[in-house]
Design a protein around this motif. Sequence first.
Motif, PDB file in Angstrom:
ATOM      1  N   GLU A 115      36.658  53.494  53.846  1.00 38.44           N
ATOM      2  CA  GLU A 115      37.218  53.533  52.493  1.00 38.44           C
ATOM      3  C   GLU A 115      36.214  52.977  51.484  1.00 38.44           C
ATOM      4  O   GLU A 115      36.418  51.897  50.924  1.00 38.44           O
ATOM      5  N   PRO A 116      35.140  53.691  51.206  1.00 37.45           N
ATOM      6  CA  PRO A 116      34.176  53.198  50.204  1.00 37.45           C
ATOM      7  C   PRO A 116      34.831  53.134  48.829  1.00 37.45           C
ATOM      8  O   PRO A 116      35.317  54.146  48.307  1.00 37.45           O
ATOM      9  N   THR A 117      34.849  51.955  48.246  1.00 38.42           N
ATOM     10  CA  THR A 117      35.633  51.700  47.034  1.00 38.42           C
ATOM     11  C   THR A 117      34.851  50.840  46.064  1.00 38.42           C
ATOM     12  O   THR A 117      34.124  49.926  46.469  1.00 38.42           O
ATOM     13  N   VAL A 118      34.994  51.136  44.776  1.00 41.24           N
ATOM     14  CA  VAL A 118      34.548  50.225  43.729  1.00 41.24           C
ATOM     15  C   VAL A 118      35.781  49.797  42.942  1.00 41.24           C
ATOM     16  O   VAL A 118      36.833  50.439  43.000  1.00 41.24           O
ATOM     17  N   TYR A 119      35.645  48.705  42.222  1.00 41.17           N
ATOM     18  CA  TYR A 119      36.765  48.129  41.475  1.00 41.17           C
ATOM     19  C   TYR A 119      36.327  48.042  40.013  1.00 41.17           C
ATOM     20  O   TYR A 119      35.281  47.461  39.704  1.00 41.17           O
ATOM     21  N   LEU A 120      37.148  48.607  39.122  1.00 41.71           N
ATOM     22  CA  LEU A 120      36.668  48.883  37.771  1.00 41.71           C
ATOM     23  C   LEU A 120      37.719  48.590  36.719  1.00 41.71           C
ATOM     24  O   LEU A 120      38.654  49.366  36.529  1.00 41.71           O
ATOM     25  N   GLY A 121      37.582  47.476  36.032  1.00 40.49           N
ATOM     26  CA  GLY A 121      38.448  47.170  34.906  1.00 40.49           C
ATOM     27  C   GLY A 121      39.850  46.763  35.322  1.00 40.49           C
ATOM     28  O   GLY A 121      40.347  47.135  36.388  1.00 40.49           O
ATOM     29  N   PHE A 122      40.504  46.029  34.447  1.00 35.13           N
ATOM     30  CA  PHE A 122      41.864  45.585  34.732  1.00 35.13           C
ATOM     31  C   PHE A 122      42.852  46.744  34.663  1.00 35.13           C
ATOM     32  O   PHE A 122      42.723  47.643  33.827  1.00 35.13           O
ATOM     33  N   ARG A 123      43.843  46.706  35.537  1.00 38.71           N
ATOM     34  CA  ARG A 123      44.884  47.743  35.569  1.00 38.71           C
ATOM     35  C   ARG A 123      45.854  47.580  34.408  1.00 38.71           C
ATOM     36  O   ARG A 123      46.435  48.547  33.924  1.00 38.71           O
ATOM     37  N   GLU A 124      46.064  46.338  33.984  1.00 38.12           N
ATOM     38  CA  GLU A 124      46.934  46.026  32.852  1.00 38.12           C
ATOM     39  C   GLU A 124      46.232  44.997  31.971  1.00 38.12           C
ATOM     40  O   GLU A 124      45.316  44.301  32.426  1.00 38.12           O
ATOM     41  N   ASP A 125      46.653  44.899  30.720  1.00 43.49           N
ATOM     42  CA  ASP A 125      46.105  43.859  29.855  1.00 43.49           C
ATOM     43  C   ASP A 125      46.347  42.486  30.484  1.00 43.49           C
ATOM     44  O   ASP A 125      47.419  42.237  31.071  1.00 43.49           O
ATOM     45  N   VAL A 126      45.356  41.610  30.338  1.00 41.74           N
ATOM     46  CA  VAL A 126      45.437  40.270  30.926  1.00 41.74           C
ATOM     47  C   VAL A 126      45.139  39.246  29.833  1.00 41.74           C
ATOM     48  O   VAL A 126      44.219  39.440  29.027  1.00 41.74           O
ATOM     49  N   SER A 127      45.884  38.164  29.806  1.00 42.30           N
ATOM     50  CA  SER A 127      45.677  37.141  28.780  1.00 42.30           C
ATOM     51  C   SER A 127      44.467  36.283  29.129  1.00 42.30           C
ATOM     52  O   SER A 127      44.078  36.161  30.293  1.00 42.30           O
ATOM     53  N   PRO A 128      43.852  35.650  28.121  1.00 43.05           N
ATOM     54  CA  PRO A 128      42.718  34.757  28.412  1.00 43.05           C
ATOM     55  C   PRO A 128      43.114  33.597  29.306  1.00 43.05           C
ATOM     56  O   PRO A 128      42.319  33.130  30.129  1.00 43.05           O
ATOM     57  N   GLU A 129      44.366  33.129  29.181  1.00 44.63           N
ATOM     58  CA  GLU A 129      44.822  32.005  30.009  1.00 44.63           C
ATOM     59  C   GLU A 129      44.891  32.400  31.478  1.00 44.63           C
ATOM     60  O   GLU A 129      44.528  31.604  32.364  1.00 44.63           O
ATOM     61  N   VAL A 130      45.324  33.626  31.748  1.00 44.80           N
ATOM     62  CA  VAL A 130      45.405  34.089  33.134  1.00 44.80           C
ATOM     63  C   VAL A 130      44.010  34.223  33.730  1.00 44.80           C
ATOM     64  O   VAL A 130      43.752  33.796  34.862  1.00 44.80           O
ATOM     65  N   VAL A 131      43.079  34.824  32.976  1.00 44.69           N
ATOM     66  CA  VAL A 131      41.703  34.971  33.475  1.00 44.69           C
ATOM     67  C   VAL A 131      41.105  33.599  33.761  1.00 44.69           C
ATOM     68  O   VAL A 131      40.496  33.370  34.819  1.00 44.69           O
TER      69      VAL A 131
END
Length: 336
Positions: free
Chosen positions: A136-152
């Motif tokens: 399963e060659p996979t890359v991961y690209l960008g958040f799926r949903e908006d994320v708050s600065p506090e969560v990050v």
Amino acid sequence: MSSDNEPVALPANQPRQFYRGGPAIAALRDADVAENGPEDWVASITTQFGAEEAGLSRLPDGRLLRDAVTADPVAWLGPEHVAEFGADTALLVKLLDAGQRLPVHCHPSNDFAARHFGCRHGKTEAWVVIGTSGPEPTVYLGFREDVSPEVVAGWVSGQDSAAMLAALNPVRVSPGDAVFVPAGVPHAIGEGVFIVELQQPTDFSITLEWQGFLAGPEAGHLGLGYDRALACVERRAQAVDDLVRRTRALTGESVDLLVPGAAPFFRADRLHVSGTAALEPSFAVLVVLEGAGTIGPVALRRGSTVVVPHAAGEVVVTGDVVAVRCRPPRVSSLGS
């Protein structure tokens, strides 16, 4: 001394990295595997962050490419490019063989890099997939949903790898796929993905997931502290279809590989030469994927990496060759 008016075949240039990989590069080049060599920096005038020389490419005559370009920028880059960028190729090309999943990280924009590093370039990049291994060659690209600065910030302070990875869009990839990664967009490359990477010519990475990868958090924020560094993270959800182009089935002498949004940063096309093909004058980096032939006076084979100066003019490729050609942006595209 080699001529600055002709294409030049480049030797391998694999500065030490923190992660595993390299067998795919060795197989492409039919060479021995380099220790800690998952990246080959091709036609590089860029050093690793904080280094004086590591990362810089040398020409076969021993000169640093950076010094050769500085000595005669018009010959290497052309007058229009020099008028905009000076003695700056505005491009870094790499071969990257991910022998393990890379950490979740992102790169600063031009504005962020100018404010915090005094550099005109951020690090927007693109990946042209040229090989894969594993189920399963996979890359991961960008958040799926908006994320708050506090969560990050919470993910980073707690080094919650599972949450960070789960928040990203997983994208299965195969050879011929091309992925555009704008500055700020968090991403990771999965194990078994082998790419030609185009990027702006810097080594700025904000590593959100440093534990298990880097020696400590200080190596992850480039000296800014995470409170400041995380301001460069693009926290809005990303539409993957706008960033990925599937080109495996496309044929023709030249196949444009990247989505339109990449044009202000770099260009990439896949050349399919059977017989002869004349390439317009441009600074360019070629990575040969298949076949054999010549470009000007230089012999080509699978795994060849070649830098072409603008002064070579309308250079001719002969033979049966498949190659990725990487170029800086057209000057007219800047600001678009």
